[in-house]
Write an enzyme that holds these catalytic residues in place. Structure first.
Site, PDB file in Angstrom:
ATOM      1  N   LYS A 169       0.787  -1.305   0.025  1.00 38.78           N
ATOM      2  CA  LYS A 169      -0.012  -0.041  -0.099  1.00 38.78           C
ATOM      3  C   LYS A 169       0.693   1.263   0.034  1.00 38.78           C
ATOM      4  CE  LYS A 169      -3.679  -2.459   0.859  1.00 38.78           C
ATOM      5  NZ  LYS A 169      -4.720  -2.555  -0.040  1.00 38.78           N
TER       6      LYS A 169
HETATM    7  C1  LIG Z   1      -1.099  -7.749   2.144  1.00 38.16           C
HETATM    8  C2  LIG Z   1      -2.253  -7.695   1.361  1.00 38.16           C
HETATM    9  N1  LIG Z   1      -2.106  -8.426   0.220  1.00 38.16           N
HETATM   10  C3  LIG Z   1      -3.189  -8.416  -0.742  1.00 38.16           C
HETATM   11  C4  LIG Z   1      -4.443  -7.534  -0.501  1.00 38.16           C
HETATM   12  C5  LIG Z   1      -5.248  -7.450  -1.250  1.00 38.16           C
HETATM   13  O1  LIG Z   1      -5.163  -6.050  -2.266  1.00 38.16           O
HETATM   14  P1  LIG Z   1      -6.512  -5.615  -2.965  1.00 38.16           P
HETATM   15  O2  LIG Z   1      -7.429  -5.421  -1.929  1.00 38.16           O
HETATM   16  O3  LIG Z   1      -5.954  -4.566  -3.880  1.00 38.16           O
HETATM   17  O4  LIG Z   1      -6.945  -6.716  -4.023  1.00 38.16           O
HETATM   18  C6  LIG Z   1      -4.436  -6.620   0.470  1.00 38.16           C
HETATM   19  C7  LIG Z   1      -5.354  -5.540   0.857  1.00 38.16           C
HETATM   20  O5  LIG Z   1      -6.369  -5.614   0.338  1.00 38.16           O
HETATM   21  C8  LIG Z   1      -3.168  -6.600   1.745  1.00 38.16           C
HETATM   22  O6  LIG Z   1      -3.020  -5.995   2.607  1.00 38.16           O
HETATM   23  N1  LIG Z   2      -6.439  -4.852   2.361  1.00 41.70           N
HETATM   24  C1  LIG Z   2      -6.844  -3.602   2.507  1.00 41.70           C
HETATM   25  C2  LIG Z   2      -8.274  -3.388   2.230  1.00 41.70           C
HETATM   26  C3  LIG Z   2      -8.579  -2.124   1.862  1.00 41.70           C
HETATM   27  O1  LIG Z   2      -8.171  -2.024   0.566  1.00 41.70           O
HETATM   28  P1  LIG Z   2      -8.195  -0.909  -0.267  1.00 41.70           P
HETATM   29  O2  LIG Z   2      -7.001  -1.332  -1.298  1.00 41.70           O
HETATM   30  O3  LIG Z   2      -9.648  -0.523  -1.159  1.00 41.70           O
HETATM   31  O4  LIG Z   2      -7.456   0.391   0.562  1.00 41.70           O
HETATM   32  C4  LIG Z   2      -6.266  -3.025   3.525  1.00 41.70           C
HETATM   33  O5  LIG Z   2      -5.144  -3.322   4.111  1.00 41.70           O
HETATM   34  O6  LIG Z   2      -6.801  -2.387   4.289  1.00 41.70           O
END
Ligand SMILES: Cc1ncc(COP(=O)(O)O)c(C=O)c1O
Ligand SMILES: N[C@@H](CCOP(=O)(O)O)C(=O)O
Length: 462
Positions: A112
């Site tokens: 993120k």
């Molecule tokens: C460590 C981790 N892997 C994978 C994901 C999945 O990513 P996305 O929600 O963008 O599909 C998240 C959060 O959603 C995450 O925090």
């Molecule tokens: N896995 C995410 C969930 C929120 O997802 P986002 O990509 O829409 O911000 C988290 O770690 O909070």
């Protein structure tokens, strides 16, 4: 470049206004009015660029002249200068057919940071340039929250409130969010699941009067800036492998929850990046895997897993994909989203299923398989996977053939999820930044999982 809503009632929005709007005011999600194309020649020209230089090139396709080039370059340099690795998102070869793109070298050890370091700086920039009030409201299953807070804590003109599901995030994730003591940060621990947190913030954003009155801004992947920033590393991985002489079929395997990260890959592919297969990896919360393999999108029962950040039933960005699957027909998207609300599911016809299967392969990883993959890669390749990345690797191992190369996205550092690593009887050493968290006091307020309870807290805070 302008942005429009997947539901058709909002269009002609500039880049900065799109960032500030977050969720489109008609309840849909913003998408670019056209997808910029990157030719094979441009890709070749980009081969020797650093991550920051590449990010500047990609962003400039979406920003136009709303941010002068020199300002954009500075924003990008500031954002990626905080990463611990000079390549920002290095790609490591595990086997000839498997590479792991490490997206966890930013300040909070999760992917993120790649988008949220940038978005934090962008919000600061916009606040300074336009005088806009920035009151961030976000929901997290653990990683987005820590990363968003890190991106804006202590920044003038910005306040941030993050909702996380109480006791359903890992210990390290909780500490990363709640040990921050800047007065512009509020952590609400919600009695409920991540889906409850996400539903509440979406309801609050959809109340346009409330949103405008309190200047609410989004940092979740409903904000188009998140998606755009995440497309960059797909290009970067491709360019790194191309430089090493790779010419064959290239897949990306993506641990998926909110469909944000994999949607960024889908966008990169539509921009012209030669991706063979996008592999969607979920855990036991397998709504998206069922959608790809059965053509039905229907939230199921919440399951607590070893990859808690993907414990998500309602995938925020799924609507963006529907928009493209249905040929950018906003009326059909609006109808489908109404149907989902009324009947609790969307069933797509056979021709659409064929289209989905041409674009994605999917695998849902059970808890036991997740631990087995962590142990196997630790023993055989001396590589410690975090449980989310392990889901990506399991999917890639199950769904690819020997003549293909797959880049699995490593979305978090294993130190964030020692609960799972310990179950594999592996002892890891924490990075010092994480070790230090355990001795700090925590600040969080526990609230009921209702719109009203959260609204009350926001009114006091903003
Ligand atoms: C460590 C981790 N892997 C994978 C994901 C999945 O990513 P996305 O929600 O963008 O599909 C998240 C959060 O959603 C995450 O925090
Ligand atoms: N896995 C995410 C969930 C929120 O997802 P986002 O990509 O829409 O911000 C988290 O770690 O909070």
């Amino acid at each position: 470049m302008h942005y429009k809503s997947t539901r058709g009632q909002v269009a002609g929005v500039g880049f900065i206004d799109a960032i500030l709007m977050g969720l489109a005011d008609d309840g849909g999600l913003l998408v670019p009015e056209h997808i910029p194309q990157v030719s094979a020649e441009t890709l070749k020209n980009w081969q020797s660029l650093s991550y920051a230089e590449l990010a500047t090139e990609v962003f400039s396709l979406f920003v136009n002249d709303e941010i002068p080039r020199s300002d954009l370059e500075k924003l990008v340099q500031d954002s990626y200068g905080t990463f611990r690795h000079p390549d920002v998102t290095p790609v490591r070869k595990v086997r000839d057919d498997l590479h792991i793109m490490e997206l966890f070298h930013g300040p909070t050890f999760a992917f993120k940071d790649v988008a949220l370091q940038f978005l934090g700086n962008l919000y600061s920039y916009v606040s300074r340039k336009t005088g806009s009030v920035i009151h961030i409201l976000g929901a997290t299953s653990g990683d987005t929250g820590a990363s968003a807070i890190e991106g804006v804590r202590g920044k003038e003109g910005i306040r941030i409130c993050i909702l996380h599901p109480h006791q359903k995030v890992s210990k390290v994730q909780e500490l990363q969010m709640t040990t921050v003591d800047n007065e512009n940060v509020l952590n609400l621990a919600v009695n409920g699941t991540f889906d409850d947190c996400q539903r509440i913030i979406k309801e609050l954003f959809a109340d346009v009067d409330f949103k405008h009155q309190y200047h609410l801004r989004a940092i979740n992947s409903i904000n188009i800036a998140r998606i755009l920033a995440q497309t960059v590393y797909y290009f970067y991985a491709y360019l790194q492998l191309a430089q090493q002489g790779m010419t064959g079929k290239l897949n990306f395997s993506v641990p998926t929850g909110n469909f944000g990260d994999i949607f960024a890959g889908y966008l990169a592919q539509r921009m012209g990046l030669p991706i063979h297969k996008l592999i969607l990896a979920t855990n036991e919360n397998n709504i998206l895997e069922r959608f790809v393999n059965e053509g039905v999108y229907q939230p199921g029962e919440f399951r607590g897993t070893y990859s808690p950040s993907m414990d998500i039933q309602v995938a925020s960005n799924f609507e963006r994909y529907l928009f493209y699957l249905y040929g950018e027909n906003t009326a059909e998207v609006a109808t489908l989203m109404e149907l989902l609300k009324a009947e609790g599911k969307i069933v797509i016809p056979e021709d659409k299923r064929t289209a989905v299967n041409a674009e994605f392969a999917a695998h849902a990883v059970e808890n036991d398989e997740c631990l087995a993959v962590i142990s196997k890669y630790y023993d055989e390749y001396d590589y410690l996977l975090d449980p989310h990345t392990a889901c990506g690797v399991a999917a890639s191992d199950g769904l690819t053939s020997a003549d293909e190369v797959t880049v699995t996205l490593s979305t978090a550092h294993p130190a964030k999820f020692n609960e799972a690593i310990a179950l594999c009887e592996i002892k890891q050493t924490y990075p010092e930044q994480i070790e230090a968290l355990f001795s700090k006091p925590q600040h969080q307020t526990i609230v009921d999982g209702t719109n009203e309870a959260v609204r009350d807290k926001l009114v006091q805070f903003f």
